[in-house]
Design a protein around this motif. Structure first.
Motif, PDB file in Angstrom:
ATOM      1  N   PRO A 141      -2.689  18.385  -0.751  1.00  0.00           N
ATOM      2  CA  PRO A 141      -2.162  17.865  -0.197  1.00  0.00           C
ATOM      3  C   PRO A 141      -0.778  18.578  -0.246  1.00  0.00           C
ATOM      4  N   LEU A 142       0.022  18.652   0.618  1.00  0.00           N
ATOM      5  CA  LEU A 142       1.578  19.436   0.100  1.00  0.00           C
ATOM      6  C   LEU A 142       2.524  17.292   0.255  1.00  0.00           C
ATOM      7  N   LEU A 143       1.981  16.915   0.680  1.00  0.00           N
ATOM      8  CA  LEU A 143       2.954  15.328   0.859  1.00  0.00           C
ATOM      9  C   LEU A 143       2.129  14.939   1.266  1.00  0.00           C
ATOM     10  N   ARG A 144       2.247  13.294   1.251  1.00  0.00           N
ATOM     11  CA  ARG A 144       1.544  12.486   1.788  1.00  0.00           C
ATOM     12  C   ARG A 144       2.405  10.871   2.092  1.00  0.00           C
ATOM     13  N   TRP A 145       1.925  11.196   2.735  1.00  0.00           N
ATOM     14  CA  TRP A 145       2.812   9.716   4.388  1.00  0.00           C
ATOM     15  C   TRP A 145       2.270   8.019   4.552  1.00  0.00           C
ATOM     16  N   THR A 146       3.036   7.555   3.568  1.00  0.00           N
ATOM     17  CA  THR A 146       2.101   6.018   3.463  1.00  0.00           C
ATOM     18  C   THR A 146       2.693   5.090   4.490  1.00  0.00           C
ATOM     19  N   VAL A 147       2.129   4.874   6.049  1.00  0.00           N
ATOM     20  CA  VAL A 147       3.084   4.428   6.843  1.00  0.00           C
ATOM     21  C   VAL A 147       2.287   3.325   6.997  1.00  0.00           C
ATOM     22  N   GLY A 148       3.150   1.611   6.976  1.00  0.00           N
ATOM     23  CA  GLY A 148       3.233   0.485   6.791  1.00  0.00           C
ATOM     24  C   GLY A 148       1.870  -0.140   6.741  1.00  0.00           C
ATOM     25  N   GLU A 149       0.821  -0.930   6.898  1.00  0.00           N
ATOM     26  CA  GLU A 149      -0.321  -1.772   6.846  1.00  0.00           C
ATOM     27  C   GLU A 149      -1.265  -1.596   7.946  1.00  0.00           C
ATOM     28  N   GLY A 150      -1.851  -1.427   6.802  1.00  0.00           N
ATOM     29  CA  GLY A 150      -3.637  -0.844   7.936  1.00  0.00           C
ATOM     30  C   GLY A 150      -3.872   0.119   7.891  1.00  0.00           C
ATOM     31  N   ALA A 151      -4.474   0.340   9.645  1.00  0.00           N
ATOM     32  CA  ALA A 151      -4.859   2.200  10.242  1.00  0.00           C
ATOM     33  C   ALA A 151      -3.568   2.612  10.645  1.00  0.00           C
ATOM     34  N   LEU A 152      -3.603   4.314  10.785  1.00  0.00           N
ATOM     35  CA  LEU A 152      -2.449   4.784  11.082  1.00  0.00           C
ATOM     36  C   LEU A 152      -3.699   5.689  12.661  1.00  0.00           C
ATOM     37  N   ASN A 153      -3.377   4.546  13.379  1.00  0.00           N
ATOM     38  CA  ASN A 153      -4.256   5.447  14.941  1.00  0.00           C
ATOM     39  C   ASN A 153      -4.097   6.698  14.928  1.00  0.00           C
ATOM     40  N   GLU A 154      -2.873   6.568  15.337  1.00  0.00           N
ATOM     41  CA  GLU A 154      -2.447   7.929  15.970  1.00  0.00           C
ATOM     42  C   GLU A 154      -0.553   8.330  16.171  1.00  0.00           C
ATOM     43  N   PHE A 155      -0.906   9.772  15.841  1.00  0.00           N
ATOM     44  CA  PHE A 155       0.906  10.577  15.608  1.00  0.00           C
ATOM     45  C   PHE A 155       0.905  11.127  16.859  1.00  0.00           C
ATOM     46  N   SER A 156       2.333  11.628  16.961  1.00  0.00           N
ATOM     47  CA  SER A 156       2.872  12.411  18.648  1.00  0.00           C
ATOM     48  C   SER A 156       3.466  12.974  17.420  1.00  0.00           C
ATOM     49  N   PHE A 157       3.593  13.918  17.754  1.00  0.00           N
ATOM     50  CA  PHE A 157       4.977  15.252  18.178  1.00  0.00           C
ATOM     51  C   PHE A 157       5.739  15.322  18.634  1.00  0.00           C
TER      52      PHE A 157
END
Length: 640
Positions: A212-228
């Motif tokens: 991957p070009l980038l890896r984001w680690t966001v919060g704790e636990g699953a990242l359930n959904e994102f939206s632009f």
């Protein structure tokens, strides 16, 4: 009302419902499912998801639909309200072994009548790029699961790009890919690029270009959904730790955060103009968050279980500005500080998609109505209206109105008192009415900067905020008191870093009066609420084979409760009585199994349940040819 009648009436599956626009009707002949139309046994399966794309077919029937059911993936011509669905002729059908599709997304930029680019995420962590028209499989990313072994929860093309896409996993990581690059034969090595409160961004160290070009680690636990955001510049992430985090995507900077009332956040969406974000999750609520103010402005209660999808209705949402929208705070240089990933990316230039700010001297919209919907595991569809009395509670309406404040009969908890994380606080009985106005100073929430300050809406920062009369609620909202005397438990003051000046924002607490015509009685809501919250996902219903598991669950619950107590009553998570509580315009049971899809289209809205049935609901006056050719498609269900 959120619920009407009882017993059989409440359990009846609705085939039509009425709003102020008219009657929405279920078109039974427009139902999509597996060809045999047999309900799918959903035990242990991933949620059914639906994706749409328009291929600009010259015949005028360019809509295409993709949906997953268990191990199967289907691709059809979508005929909507025009003609009955023909399930015997899928354009493409795929059955997977050893893994299941979990999510998918079309690239609208490259879609033609001869070719479409469809990304499919899987339960084992892989991502596949396929062309269902040509029946080709172009590439498989994370094939050896060297990048991430956990389930793919969400996949999206980066807006304006033909080659970049973003993938979220249940591990809590988010990866940026380029379709032109390979994934390599060894696990990637990362280098820290940026780190902030609750997130970190790493680049992939490699001598040659690879994913991957980038890896984001966001919060704790699953990242359930994102939206632009509609203009593609910002990214909203809903995580299992209960936090909504909004980032500037190119600069990888945190813009603002919000915390759920309790439990994880499962879904998120943007308003068509990018001013508001709605999130839903395990607290059974929908939460409305202001992008410019970085604060919660309302919550909606109508669901009896977890909220699985939220979506804005761009066709019913109406925003008329008195002045042309201005670009949101920040210079062009700030927005162009981006990492060049290769593959190029053009911004979406829709006139609807500009993020704009509202200055106190610029006036306010002539009329504002945001319509959004939600579906949940309670099999119910809810529609909500967000109007100016909720969005701008401190501004007067065009005509003079009496300003009153409905106070709660039960006094709010004192400062520092322990508070249980249940939504029963929202159902407190209101009996006393007083004529009063409250003003609470506010602070920037964590993750914001001086650019996000909001000037007093009165147009005169020197005037007290309570010098203006607040409007009566015109939406379906429950007014609430401002909390205990003496102000909020947390000092909240907006400060501006420019020129050293300090601007005190006017009250964040809506002090409206008078119940909307569709509201249910408080005591009825309280009784229903107490009964509804005896759900299977509560701690009392968890069965375990060992005391160790029970101890682990108890420890986790205590930790979660302690974390929630730290944010409750702050700007991250206001108390229930501190902000307006919305009641749904419509709240109807429309399926036998939990609902997993809600999509608003121009002439209909589309829902889907875990049994694998994708339903089309014609908008008022949009039944079209299908109704005249198939009278059975005008169901005789009761209009309620």
């Amino acid at each position: 009302m959120a619920a009407e009648g009882g017993g059989k009436e409440m359990n009846e599956i609705k085939t039509q419902f009425t709003t102020r626009e008219g009657v929405y009707k279920l078109l039974t002949h427009s139902e999509y499912s597996r060809p045999n139309r047999v309900p799918f046994n959903s035990q242990g399966s991933n949620p059914v998801k639906v994706s749409f794309v328009n291929v600009n077919d010259q015949s005028g029937n360019g809509d295409r639909i993709c949906f997953n059911v268990g191990r199967e993936l289907y691709f059809y011509i979508y005929k909507g309200v025009r003609k009955a669905a023909d399930l015997s002729k899928p354009i493409d059908k795929r059955i997977y072994k050893g893994t299941q599709p979990t999510c998918h997304d079309f690239n609208p930029l490259t879609a033609t009548a001869e070719s479409v680019s469809l990304l499919v995420g899987f339960s084992a962590g892989q991502v596949q790029l396929i062309d269902p028209i040509k029946k080709e499989t172009s590439k498989l990313f994370n094939e050896e699961r060297l990048i991430d072994k956990s389930r793919v929860t969400c996949v999206r093309w980066v807006p304006g790009s033909e080659s970049l896409f973003l993938v979220a996993h249940s591990s809590g990581s988010l990866y940026l890919y380029n379709v032109e690059h390979t994934c390599g034969t060894t696990p990637p090595h990362y280098q820290l690029l940026k780190q902030g409160d609750g997130y970190a961004v790493h680049t992939c160290k490699s001598k040659s270009a690879r994913n991957p070009l980038l890896r984001w680690t966001v919060g704790e636990g699953a990242l359930n959904e994102f939206s632009f955001s509609p203009d593609g510049k910002f990214l909203a992430c809903a995580s299992q730790d209960g936090f909504l985090r909004v980032f500037g995507f190119d600069a990888a900077e945190l813009h603002g955060t919000m915390k759920s009332y309790f439990g994880g956040l499962l879904c998120v969406c943007w308003s068509p103009d990018g001013r508001y974000i709605v999130a839903g999750g395990e607290d059974d609520l929908v939460t409305v968050w202001s992008f410019s103010d970085c604060r919660v402005i309302a919550r909606g209660h109508g669901h009896k279980s977890w909220v699985s999808v939220v979506a804005f209705d761009h066709c019913t949402t109406s925003v008329e500005d008195s002045d042309p929208p201005a670009e949101f705070s920040g210079s062009d240089e700030e927005f162009h500080e981006q990492i060049h990933f290769g593959g190029g990316r053009d911004r979406a230039n829709s006139s609807q998609s500009h993020l704009s700010k509202r200055n106190s001297t610029d006036g306010r919209p002539v009329s504002v109505t945001y319509r959004f919907g939600s579906v949940g595991q309670d099999t119910q569809l809810c529609l909500w209206d967000l109007t100016e009395d909720i969005l701008f509670p401190h501004l007067p309406l065009s005509r003079t109105r009496t300003h009153t404040n409905v106070m709660s009969a039960t006094s709010p908890p004192p400062t520092g008192a322990a508070t249980t994380n249940t939504t029963t606080a929202a159902a407190a009985t209101t009996t006393t009415t007083t004529t009063t106005t409250t003003t609470t100073p506010t602070t920037n929430p964590p993750g914001t900067n001086g650019n996000n300050t909001v000037s007093s809406s009165s147009g005169n920062s020197g005037a007290p905020a309570n010098s203006l009369p607040a409007p009566l609620p015109r939406s379906n909202s429950l007014p609430h008191s401002s909390g205990p005397a003496g102000g909020s438990t947390t000092p909240n003051s907006h400060t501006s870093s420019s020129k050293g000046s300090s601007i005190i924002d006017s009250t964040f607490i809506a002090t409206g009066v008078s119940k909307f015509a569709t509201l249910s009685l408080h005591d009825t809501r309280k009784e229903r609420h107490e009964k509804d919250h005896k759900r299977n996902h509560s701690m009392g219903h968890i069965s375990s084979k060992s005391s160790d598991k029970l101890n682990q669950l108890s420890s986790a619950a205590r930790t979660a409760k302690a974390d929630a107590a730290k944010t409750l009553g702050t700007l991250l998570c206001p108390r229930m009585e501190e902000i307006p509580l919305l009641e749904p315009l419509v709240c109807k049971k429309i399926a036998h199994e939990r609902l997993t899809v809600l999509i608003f289209l121009e002439d209909c809205l589309v829902t889907a349940c875990q049994e694998g049935f994708i339903c089309t609901w014609a908008r008022p006056g949009k039944v079209g040819l299908l109704s005249s050719q198939n009278p059975a498609n005008s169901p005789s269900g009761t209009v309620v």
